[in-house]
Scaffold this motif. Structure first.
Motif, mmCIF file in Angstrom:
data_model
loop_
_atom_site.group_PDB
_atom_site.id
_atom_site.type_symbol
_atom_site.label_atom_id
_atom_site.label_comp_id
_atom_site.label_asym_id
_atom_site.label_seq_id
_atom_site.Cartn_x
_atom_site.Cartn_y
_atom_site.Cartn_z
ATOM 1 N N SER A 15 1.374 5.369 0.088
ATOM 2 C CA SER A 15 0.716 6.578 0.591
ATOM 3 C C SER A 15 0.636 7.641 -0.505
ATOM 4 O O SER A 15 1.298 7.553 -1.542
ATOM 5 N N ALA B 185 -6.819 4.464 -5.807
ATOM 6 C CA ALA B 185 -7.873 5.273 -5.207
ATOM 7 C C ALA B 185 -7.577 6.755 -5.426
ATOM 8 O O ALA B 185 -6.494 7.237 -5.072
ATOM 9 N N THR C 87 -2.557 5.871 5.243
ATOM 10 C CA THR C 87 -2.832 4.723 4.369
ATOM 11 C C THR C 87 -3.434 3.574 5.169
ATOM 12 O O THR C 87 -4.305 2.850 4.669
ATOM 13 N N PHE D 201 -2.839 5.536 -3.311
ATOM 14 C CA PHE D 201 -3.782 6.653 -3.210
ATOM 15 C C PHE D 201 -3.177 7.904 -3.823
ATOM 16 O O PHE D 201 -2.007 8.241 -3.556
ATOM 17 N N CYS E 45 -5.418 3.882 7.702
ATOM 18 C CA CYS E 45 -6.831 4.229 7.877
ATOM 19 C C CYS E 45 -7.628 3.917 6.611
ATOM 20 O O CYS E 45 -8.767 3.422 6.676
ATOM 21 N N GLN E 46 -7.063 4.211 5.441
ATOM 22 C CA GLN E 46 -7.737 3.896 4.177
ATOM 23 C C GLN E 46 -7.957 2.395 4.040
ATOM 24 O O GLN E 46 -9.038 1.943 3.655
ATOM 25 N N LEU F 104 -11.622 0.425 3.830
ATOM 26 C CA LEU F 104 -11.876 -0.423 2.663
ATOM 27 C C LEU F 104 -11.934 -1.899 3.039
ATOM 28 O O LEU F 104 -12.285 -2.740 2.197
ATOM 29 N N CYS G 59 0.838 -1.201 0.000
ATOM 30 C CA CYS G 59 0.000 0.000 0.000
ATOM 31 C C CYS G 59 0.871 1.248 0.000
ATOM 32 O O CYS G 59 1.674 1.451 0.926
ATOM 33 N N CYS H 40 -10.414 11.635 -1.092
ATOM 34 C CA CYS H 40 -10.157 10.902 0.144
ATOM 35 C C CYS H 40 -10.834 9.531 0.044
ATOM 36 O O CYS H 40 -11.611 9.268 -0.863
ATOM 37 N N VAL H 41 -10.480 8.682 0.997
ATOM 38 C CA VAL H 41 -11.186 7.416 1.187
ATOM 39 C C VAL H 41 -11.891 7.550 2.532
ATOM 40 O O VAL H 41 -11.319 7.238 3.579
ATOM 41 N N CYS I 295 -17.090 4.758 3.531
ATOM 42 C CA CYS I 295 -16.848 3.532 2.761
ATOM 43 C C CYS I 295 -17.267 2.291 3.535
ATOM 44 O O CYS I 295 -17.667 1.280 2.939
#
Length: 247
Positions: free
Chosen positions: A33, A169, A42, A122, A44-45, A49, A31, A223-224, A228
């Motif tokens: 950032s 994203a 990241t 992201f 938190c995203q 999700l 993942c 943002c994510v 979500c």
């Protein structure tokens, strides 16, 4: 498709057109950032999700250059710096040249910590994920880490194992491209915000991929968001994407 997805205007791709590529028993997802952000954001995203619930083992990577200021002032107030960017010229327009160090940063991490089944990115991290995927596909087409590879770092790193999918994203893009480029064949899922100021860039990034699917979050800006977690169609889109890849 599930009835909710089949009738939804938000799922605009053709997930059923994806071919199974085969994933590990517990797929590993790297993942990345965003711009002037860091791993904490990241994470938190990934949480909202619910990527771990989809069976992903998560690893995280920030950009290679430090900056004292977060892009989002609310993040600056909640999370201590430093933050990280993908280019040593972060205030200019992104280009392949200015982002080269960021792409190589990802390739080196994959070589030393991989293999990974997929990459999530992201915003600018999404663009870096796409450019790293392009570098990977070009190197494979040229014979892996051979001297003829258009990506010399692959030869140095011994040709890192290729990943099999990307999730981007609110991705950014390179605004000024010259000439036609071959579309990428790595399967991709693009999560975009209907209220995002760079929505057009996210859609343009999607055009880099031949096998691409799109889910539009009607409530999201750049943002994510926590919303979500309540988005059942998003959950179903991710489940279908991963399920189709697994075969």
């Amino acid at each position: 498709l599930a009835p909710a997805l089949a009738s939804s205007p938000l799922l605009m791709g053709k997930l059923m057109s994806l071919e199974a590529v085969g994933l590990s028993a517990q797929p590993r997802l790297l993942c990345l950032s965003g711009h002037a952000s860091k791993r904490d954001v990241t994470e938190c995203q990934a949480m909202v999700l619910e990527l771990e619930r989809h069976g992903m083992e998560l690893d995280y990577l920030d950009g290679p250059f430090e900056t004292p200021t977060a892009l989002d002032p609310t993040i600056q107030d909640q999370i201590p710096g430093p933050f990280y960017v993908w280019s040593d010229a972060p205030r200019g327009r992104p280009s392949r040249e200015t982002l080269r160090a960021g792409v190589e940063h990802v390739l080196r991490y994959v070589a030393s910590h991989g293999p990974f089944d997929g990459i999530y990115g992201f915003s600018n991290g999404g663009l870096i994920a796409a450019l790293a995927t392009e570098a990977m596909e070009q190197a494979l087409a040229a014979g892996g880490g051979s001297a003829a590879s258009p990506v010399p770092v692959f030869q140095e790193l011994g040709a890192p194992a290729p990943w099999r999918f990307v999730i981007l994203a609110c991705g950014s893009c390179i605004l000024e491209e010259e000439g036609e480029r071959q579309k990428l064949r790595t399967p991709s899922l693009h999560l975009v915000g209907a209220k995002d100021q760079i929505l057009a860039r996210s859609l343009r990034l999607r055009e880099m991929f031949e096998i691409s699917d799109l889910y539009e979050m009607p409530y999201a800006g750049h943002c994510v968001p926590i919303a979500c977690i309540e988005d059942l169609e998003l959950k179903a889109a991710l489940k279908l994407f991963f399920g189709t890849l697994r075969g």
